[in-house]
Every structure is written in structure tokens, then in C-alpha cells.
Design a protein around this motif. Sequence first.
Motif, PDB file in Angstrom:
ATOM      1  N   ASN A   1     -11.816  26.142   0.001  1.00 58.85           N
ATOM      2  CA  ASN A   1     -13.154  25.554  -0.173  1.00 58.85           C
ATOM      3  C   ASN A   1     -13.812  25.161   1.140  1.00 58.85           C
ATOM      4  O   ASN A   1     -14.694  24.302   1.153  1.00 58.85           O
ATOM      5  CB  ASN A   1     -13.063  24.325  -1.086  1.00 58.85           C
ATOM      6  CG  ASN A   1     -12.522  24.715  -2.442  1.00 58.85           C
ATOM      7  OD1 ASN A   1     -12.925  25.744  -2.991  1.00 58.85           O
ATOM      8  ND2 ASN A   1     -11.576  23.939  -2.964  1.00 58.85           N
ATOM      9  N   ASP A   2     -13.381  25.738   2.223  1.00 56.66           N
ATOM     10  CA  ASP A   2     -13.920  25.347   3.521  1.00 56.66           C
ATOM     11  C   ASP A   2     -14.101  26.623   4.358  1.00 56.66           C
ATOM     12  O   ASP A   2     -13.158  27.135   4.971  1.00 56.66           O
ATOM     13  CB  ASP A   2     -12.911  24.385   4.188  1.00 56.66           C
ATOM     14  CG  ASP A   2     -13.433  23.819   5.498  1.00 56.66           C
ATOM     15  OD1 ASP A   2     -14.282  24.480   6.133  1.00 56.66           O
ATOM     16  OD2 ASP A   2     -12.974  22.734   5.890  1.00 56.66           O
ATOM     17  N   ASP A   3     -15.345  27.124   4.358  1.00 54.00           N
ATOM     18  CA  ASP A   3     -15.605  28.415   5.009  1.00 54.00           C
ATOM     19  C   ASP A   3     -15.273  28.419   6.494  1.00 54.00           C
ATOM     20  O   ASP A   3     -14.811  29.426   7.038  1.00 54.00           O
ATOM     21  CB  ASP A   3     -17.083  28.805   4.840  1.00 54.00           C
ATOM     22  CG  ASP A   3     -17.397  29.222   3.417  1.00 54.00           C
ATOM     23  OD1 ASP A   3     -16.436  29.448   2.653  1.00 54.00           O
ATOM     24  OD2 ASP A   3     -18.590  29.302   3.079  1.00 54.00           O
ATOM     25  N   VAL A   4     -15.544  27.284   7.162  1.00 54.73           N
ATOM     26  CA  VAL A   4     -15.305  27.258   8.605  1.00 54.73           C
ATOM     27  C   VAL A   4     -13.800  27.302   8.888  1.00 54.73           C
ATOM     28  O   VAL A   4     -13.337  28.060   9.762  1.00 54.73           O
ATOM     29  CB  VAL A   4     -15.958  26.011   9.256  1.00 54.73           C
ATOM     30  CG1 VAL A   4     -15.551  25.883  10.722  1.00 54.73           C
ATOM     31  CG2 VAL A   4     -17.468  26.102   9.128  1.00 54.73           C
ATOM     32  N   GLU A   5     -13.032  26.553   8.112  1.00 57.09           N
ATOM     33  CA  GLU A   5     -11.570  26.579   8.324  1.00 57.09           C
ATOM     34  C   GLU A   5     -10.978  27.921   7.873  1.00 57.09           C
ATOM     35  O   GLU A   5      -9.992  28.391   8.447  1.00 57.09           O
ATOM     36  CB  GLU A   5     -10.898  25.411   7.602  1.00 57.09           C
ATOM     37  CG  GLU A   5     -11.176  24.064   8.250  1.00 57.09           C
ATOM     38  CD  GLU A   5     -10.951  24.073   9.763  1.00 57.09           C
ATOM     39  OE1 GLU A   5      -9.826  24.361  10.207  1.00 57.09           O
ATOM     40  OE2 GLU A   5     -11.905  23.793  10.505  1.00 57.09           O
TER      41      GLU A   5
ATOM     42  N   PRO B   1      -7.467  27.465   3.261  1.00 61.75           N
ATOM     43  CA  PRO B   1      -8.598  26.543   3.084  1.00 61.75           C
ATOM     44  C   PRO B   1      -9.706  27.141   2.217  1.00 61.75           C
ATOM     45  O   PRO B   1     -10.800  27.424   2.687  1.00 61.75           O
ATOM     46  CB  PRO B   1      -9.064  26.303   4.526  1.00 61.75           C
ATOM     47  CG  PRO B   1      -8.616  27.490   5.291  1.00 61.75           C
ATOM     48  CD  PRO B   1      -7.407  28.050   4.610  1.00 61.75           C
TER      49      PRO B   1
ATOM     50  N   ASN C   1      -8.843  20.906   8.301  1.00 64.79           N
ATOM     51  CA  ASN C   1      -9.186  20.301   7.014  1.00 64.79           C
ATOM     52  C   ASN C   1      -7.927  19.626   6.457  1.00 64.79           C
ATOM     53  O   ASN C   1      -6.944  20.300   6.119  1.00 64.79           O
ATOM     54  CB  ASN C   1      -9.687  21.403   6.060  1.00 64.79           C
ATOM     55  CG  ASN C   1     -10.140  20.851   4.731  1.00 64.79           C
ATOM     56  OD1 ASN C   1      -9.658  19.817   4.276  1.00 64.79           O
ATOM     57  ND2 ASN C   1     -11.066  21.551   4.100  1.00 64.79           N
TER      58      ASN C   1
ATOM     59  N   CYS D   1      -5.180  24.288  10.997  1.00 67.31           N
ATOM     60  CA  CYS D   1      -6.280  23.965  10.101  1.00 67.31           C
ATOM     61  C   CYS D   1      -6.700  22.500  10.283  1.00 67.31           C
ATOM     62  O   CYS D   1      -5.852  21.612  10.281  1.00 67.31           O
ATOM     63  CB  CYS D   1      -5.841  24.220   8.658  1.00 67.31           C
ATOM     64  SG  CYS D   1      -7.184  24.070   7.503  1.00 67.31           S
TER      65      CYS D   1
END
Length: 280
Positions: free
Chosen positions: A92-96, A90, A170, A168
Motif C-alpha cells: 500500500n505504499d507506492d514509493v516504498e 510494501p 514504511n 523499507c
Amino acid sequence: MTSSPVKLKLAYFNDNKGRNELTRLIFAVGKVPYEDVSIGGSEYGKLRDSGSLPWGQLPVLHVQIEGGYEVFGQSCSIARFAAKKAGSYPTNDDVEALRTDGIVDSWRDTLDLYYDTVFERKVIGGRLMMFPHPPSARCAKLAAFIASELSQQFTRYEQLLQPTGQCCRNKAVPFPCWADLALYDLVKTMAGSLTPSQFSDLMEGKPTLATLESRIDAIDEIQSHLEKHPYKNTTYIFAPVSVFKRPLEMLLMPVHKLFMGLRARVRAITDTPVNEAAAA
Ligand SMILES: N[C@@H](CCC(=O)N[C@@H](CS)C(=O)NCC(=O)O)C(=O)O
């Protein structure tokens, strides 16, 4: 798959899975081309002693950079790099990224604890060595590992997979993401290492983890990869040793350990000038 013009060579011991397999699964699903390099025991010793392994251990990934290859180590970092190339991270998705990084770190923790049932790690002559435990000790170590760590870890994985059935959240990241493949690798590794009854106890009450395994089993690229590199049955490593063979084991294991330790010490002494010259 995101485009990957660089050439990649992934090296590990004799087509074993261990800490290398997650990266191979990621490359397989993402159809990322790479060269699979198998290293024998004596070749490993030479590579390590020549200082060409960045952390002294395998796996390593050779990445073609400006005409030559640079060598990188550490299984989780290699897997993350592979997942970025394969489109299963992921990015572009820091939390994922944080969520899946944690799951993959726990994959290595779990494997490390599993390997501790087979090997003892000790620094001798300035080198980290892995000595096999006597065969008669492994069965009890495995049972303790299952009871203390593995079952808790698998319970956590079952919970982590809620509510979507995958790691994940996202939706832009296709299934399986790299963390799904890490859980898959652990399930398959344990299926090959435990007795059928130990494994069915471990998987009891974990339908989501079992479904994740079946979904990944059904992927064509996984099937072709596993046709070439199947998970092996390793239950023999933990087989009980007969009372007649134990005296032999008591005699041979210390001799083997002594020999490995002496060899490491001799190499440490004979290599010193080379290391100093390299550092200068
Ligand atoms: N933290 C490293 C550990 C690597 C490691 O322990 N590799 C083992 C094989 S799985 C190794 O090279 N053992 C040979 C030795 O240390 O003598 C990673 O995750 O890559």
C-alpha cells in the motif's frame, strides 16, 4: 502472512540457489507453504523444448488457478508475488514499492554479472544457451567483476540502508522486507564464492550491511531453511588451474561447446513442426 489458499510449486535446478533463493527466503520468513521442486538438467531440456516454460528458463512458479496450475517465470516477478503473499512487500505504499523494487532489480543485475564470470550466453539454433567459461579464465573474470561492479554495488547497498539499517522505510512492513532478503542473499552468495580475503575486502566499511546479515541470520525460519538448504562454498569454481591441466582444458572445452551447439541446432530443427502446430 496474508492468507494464501492457492497452491504453489516453485521449480529450479537441483536445489541450487541462484535466481530462486530470494523467493525461498521470502516464503520461509513469511511461512508461506509451497512445494519445492528440483529439476535435473535433462528434465529441464525436455520442459524447455516442450514449450512449457513461459520464458524458456528457470525458476518458474506454478500457481493453482481454478483447479489447474498456471506457470509463471522471471525471478523478480515471482519474488514480488511471493513477498505479497508473505506480507514482506510494501503493497500500500507506492514509493516504498518503487524503492524496494529497484533494490531487487539490482539483486538480479548483480547476480547476472556474477554468472557472466562463469557462463557465456549465446543464441544457437534460435536458443539462448549458457556455456561454461574455461576454468582457467574464471578466476580473472571474478576478480574483474569484484573490482569493477561488485564493490560499487555493495557500497551503494550500504548507503541505501542508511539511516534505518533496513531497505523499507514504511514501518508497517515487518523486517525483513523482500529487498532486505535480496541483499542478504547477495551477501551470502558472495561469502560462498569469494576467498575469505576477497570477501573481507568487499565487506570492509559496510557495517550496516553486515548488521543486516546478522539480524537475518538470527531469524528462526531462516535458520531452519538454511539447515535444509545451506549456502554452499563455490570457491572451487574459480580455483586456479595448474599449467599441466590447461592443455586438457583447451582440448575439451571447444569439444563440449561444439556438442552443446550441435544438440541445440538439431533440437531447433526437429522441434519446428511442434512449435508451428502449437502456434496454429
Ligand atoms: N530473467 C530470467 C533469467 C532466468 C535464467 O537465466 N535462468 C537460468 C538459470 S539461473 C536458466 O534457466 N538457464 C538455463 C538455460 O538458459 O539454458 C529470470 O530472472 O528469471
